[in-house]
Design an enzyme around this catalytic site. Structure first.
Site, PDB file in Angstrom:
ATOM      1  CG  HIS A   1      -2.035  -0.977   1.136  1.00 48.89           C
ATOM      2  ND1 HIS A   1      -3.338  -0.624   0.885  1.00 48.89           N
ATOM      3  CD2 HIS A   1      -2.036  -2.323   1.221  1.00 48.89           C
ATOM      4  CE1 HIS A   1      -4.096  -1.695   0.839  1.00 48.89           C
ATOM      5  NE2 HIS A   1      -3.331  -2.755   1.049  1.00 48.89           N
TER       6      HIS A   1
ATOM      7  CG  ASP B   1       0.179   9.202   0.929  1.00 49.22           C
ATOM      8  OD1 ASP B   1       0.090   8.017   1.291  1.00 49.22           O
ATOM      9  OD2 ASP B   1      -0.473  10.127   1.436  1.00 49.22           O
TER      10      ASP B   1
HETATM   11  P1  ADQ Z   1      -2.967   6.060   5.010  1.00 46.93           P
HETATM   12  O1  ADQ Z   1      -1.555   6.462   5.192  1.00 46.93           O
HETATM   13  O2  ADQ Z   1      -3.752   5.822   6.245  1.00 46.93           O
HETATM   14  O3  ADQ Z   1      -3.087   4.775   4.082  1.00 46.93           O
HETATM   15  P2  ADQ Z   1      -4.855   7.514   3.164  1.00 46.93           P
HETATM   16  O4  ADQ Z   1      -4.736   6.783   1.886  1.00 46.93           O
HETATM   17  O5  ADQ Z   1      -5.000   8.977   3.001  1.00 46.93           O
HETATM   18  O6  ADQ Z   1      -3.632   7.268   4.142  1.00 46.93           O
HETATM   19  O7  ADQ Z   1      -6.120   6.978   3.913  1.00 46.93           O
HETATM   20  C1  ADQ Z   1      -6.586   7.533   5.109  1.00 46.93           C
HETATM   21  C2  ADQ Z   1      -8.026   7.062   5.367  1.00 46.93           C
HETATM   22  O8  ADQ Z   1      -8.359   7.389   6.714  1.00 46.93           O
HETATM   23  C3  ADQ Z   1      -9.024   7.757   4.464  1.00 46.93           C
HETATM   24  O9  ADQ Z   1     -10.064   6.895   4.134  1.00 46.93           O
HETATM   25  C4  ADQ Z   1      -9.543   8.913   5.342  1.00 46.93           C
HETATM   26  O10 ADQ Z   1     -10.860   9.312   5.087  1.00 46.93           O
HETATM   27  C5  ADQ Z   1      -9.451   8.291   6.715  1.00 46.93           C
HETATM   28  N1  ADQ Z   1      -9.208   9.371   7.693  1.00 46.93           N
HETATM   29  C6  ADQ Z   1      -8.142  10.172   7.791  1.00 46.93           C
HETATM   30  N2  ADQ Z   1      -8.314  11.071   8.788  1.00 46.93           N
HETATM   31  C7  ADQ Z   1      -9.526  10.819   9.311  1.00 46.93           C
HETATM   32  C8  ADQ Z   1     -10.311  11.401  10.357  1.00 46.93           C
HETATM   33  N3  ADQ Z   1      -9.893  12.449  11.071  1.00 46.93           N
HETATM   34  N4  ADQ Z   1     -11.505  10.861  10.626  1.00 46.93           N
HETATM   35  C9  ADQ Z   1     -11.956   9.810   9.915  1.00 46.93           C
HETATM   36  N5  ADQ Z   1     -11.286   9.239   8.910  1.00 46.93           N
HETATM   37  C10 ADQ Z   1     -10.099   9.730   8.613  1.00 46.93           C
HETATM   38  C11 ADQ Z   1      -2.185   3.803   3.512  1.00 46.93           C
HETATM   39  C12 ADQ Z   1      -1.109   4.397   2.614  1.00 46.93           C
HETATM   40  C13 ADQ Z   1      -1.749   5.242   1.533  1.00 46.93           C
HETATM   41  C14 ADQ Z   1      -2.758   4.420   0.727  1.00 46.93           C
HETATM   42  C15 ADQ Z   1      -3.705   3.679   1.653  1.00 46.93           C
HETATM   43  C16 ADQ Z   1      -4.575   2.675   0.889  1.00 46.93           C
HETATM   44  O11 ADQ Z   1      -0.179   5.168   3.388  1.00 46.93           O
HETATM   45  O12 ADQ Z   1      -0.761   5.772   0.649  1.00 46.93           O
HETATM   46  O13 ADQ Z   1      -3.510   5.278  -0.095  1.00 46.93           O
HETATM   47  O14 ADQ Z   1      -3.014   2.970   2.667  1.00 46.93           O
HETATM   48  O15 ADQ Z   1      -3.815   1.849   0.084  1.00 46.93           O
END
Ligand code: ADQ
Length: 470
Positions: free
Chosen positions: A157, A364
């Site tokens: 990921h 990311d």
């Molecule tokens: P993350 O590093 O966790 O994921 P991201 O892809 O942005 O980063 O996903 C975060 C998730 O958490 C999103 O669905 C978002 O809505 C949710 N989230 C964030 N802050 C929140 C809050 N305050 N309240 C509720 N929900 C919140 C890892 C990798 C990424 C990759 C994903 C999926 O680091 O690069 O995109 O996995 O493969």
């Protein structure tokens, strides 16, 4: 046909989901498993005394959730240690932040072995196994050592850096080549896949044909599967969520000011400190906008036991306070900085209300927030996504305003441009972005990966046998 067995560090058990801190991996797997049958296997999130470590099974809809506990020592060495203080920084190109210890590495291998031991009890010979992320790189090797010949796939990921960085990982030669025990290794972008294939060529002397590598009479395939979101569901949620009382209150509290939104896990890879500096520069350089814009930064705490995260939290909190102190007025606070999690419904409403989505990670794998922001927009009057060129999403989202997060001028300039972008251009960009999202939603991602995993490999004779691992 065998069942699907998904393995990841954390498992989003239905009744516990509300307590699980948000993270892209669980969000993606949960959505991908919707309407599927199978097993989801991983850590329960519990830390137990060695004698009390248990494995539990819960059946919900068509999914059997099997979870195991970790001991305090396992949690310290495997989770807080090797995965989050060594692999995470190195895979995000931050070799400077990696804190290696041999003890943590052995804890990492021990927990992978524990996973393999427990899986051994439930696996059937024709099951398809889909392993997720950097926590579990050596799992296929541990399963093969127990005699499992199943088709096993792995999806990373997070980013895969080039071999020049990967080789800074102590004992990389023991860990990275163990990915060759999988039949299929998937990445978020072509760059990540290319970096891994360069590692195999440079460090292991392997050569590929169309990303197919022959390793000791077996074939492994490398491919690109950009992760998506539940596009239609999110779009629907956003339409309804602007009517939620809380979202209406937030919109009312803006008193007509344009909203800029950032939503992240509090993590140094997300570039929040750089983003705040860019916003400050924007307020300094484009003073006409002072008093006319509100930047809402939702940053949920994560990995709080790790010192780098605690330091970063302090740094970001004090930067937000300093900027508010310097630029705010008695009736205007430029930055609203919030650490609490919100439901996806609330987030969708807030995304839709925001004129600008500010997504500027330093590195990311993909970044689901960028995709959620786009899915939530009103096509008739959409907001503008400002996106770091170093997010995996930038490979698909060419129609976003792409920026270099290390260059505050470029981000500050993009904020001004986004805020004053004419409606026609906003619509055009949104339509191009939404098309990408609709083509590649989370179901498409999961189906593509599983179809590739199920495919029998081409006979070795058809491929030039270019090398073996010796
Ligand atoms: P993350 O590093 O966790 O994921 P991201 O892809 O942005 O980063 O996903 C975060 C998730 O958490 C999103 O669905 C978002 O809505 C949710 N989230 C964030 N802050 C929140 C809050 N305050 N309240 C509720 N929900 C919140 C890892 C990798 C990424 C990759 C994903 C999926 O680091 O690069 O995109 O996995 O493969």
């Amino acid at each position: 046909m065998g069942q699907l067995v998904v393995v990841s560090n954390r498992v989003a058990i239905p009744e516990k989901i509300a307590k699980v801190r948000p993270g892209g991996l669980e969000v993606a797997i949960k959505a991908a498993l919707k309407d599927k049958t199978g097993i989801w296997f991983g850590w329960s999130g519990k830390i137990a005394a060695r004698a009390k470590i248990a494995t539990r099974k819960i059946v919900h809809d068509k999914i059997t959730y099997i979870t195991l506990d970790l001991s305090k020592e396992d949690h310290h060495e495997y989770y807080n240690g090797f995965t989050n203080r060594v692999l995470w920084p190195i895979l995000h190109y931050r070799v400077d932040l990696a804190e290696f210890s041999r003890r943590d590495l052995s804890g990492y291998l021990r927990v992978n072995d524990h996973f393999a031991r427990e899986l051994h009890e439930v696996l059937r010979p024709d099951d398809f196994i889909w392993v997720h992320d950097y926590h579990l790189m050596p799992l296929a090797k541990a399963l093969r050592e127990r005699g499992h010949k199943n088709r096993i796939g792995f999806f990373l990921h997070v980013p895969c850096p080039p071999p020049e960085i990967l080789t800074a990982l102590p004992h990389h030669e023991r860990l990275i080549p163990s990915l060759c025990e999988y039949d299929l290794v998937g990445f978020q972008t072509g760059d990540d896949a290319f970096n891994f294939s360069r590692y195999l060529t440079r460090e292991c002397g392997l050569h590929s044909r169309d990303f197919n590598f022959v390793v000791s009479e077996r074939m492994i395939r490398i491919d690109v599967f950009p992760v998506g979101i539940e596009t239609a569901t999110f779009a629907y949620l956003a339409q309804r969520s602007v009517h939620l009382p809380f979202v209406k209150r937030v919109i009312g509290s803006l008193v007509g000011r344009a909203l800029i939104i950032g939503v992240d896990r509090l993590d140094y890879s997300k570039g929040i400190a750089h983003r705040l500096s860019a916003f400050e520069l924007f307020l300094r350089a484009q003073s006409d906008w002072r008093g006319k814009v509100t930047y809402l930064q939702i940053a949920t705490r994560s990995r709080t036991e790790i010192p780098e995260y605690a330091d970063m939290e302090k740094e970001i909190g004090s930067a937000a306070g300093r900027i508010n102190g310097a630029y705010g007025e008695a009736d205007w606070t430029p930055i609203r900085y919030i650490n609490r999690p919100y439901s996806h419904a609330t987030l969708a409403g807030l995304y839709r209300a925001a004129r600008v989505g500010l997504v500027t990670p330093l590195r990311d794998g993909m970044n689901l927030v960028a995709k959620e922001y786009v899915a939530s927009q009103n096509a008739d009057d959409p907001g503008v996504l400002i996106l770091s060129r170093f997010a995996g999403a930038a490979h698909e989202f060419k129609a976003a305003l792409l920026v270099n997060p290390y260059d505050p001028d470029s981000v500050a300039g993009a904020i001004g441009r986004a805020l004053s972008m004419p409606l026609a251009e906003r619509r055009e960009r949104q339509s191009a972005l939404f098309q990408v999202l609709s083509r590649n939603d989370i179901q498409h991602w999961a189906d593509r990966f599983l179809t590739a995993l199920e495919q029998e490999p081409k006979p070795l004779s058809q491929l030039e046998k270019m090398s073996s691992m010796g």
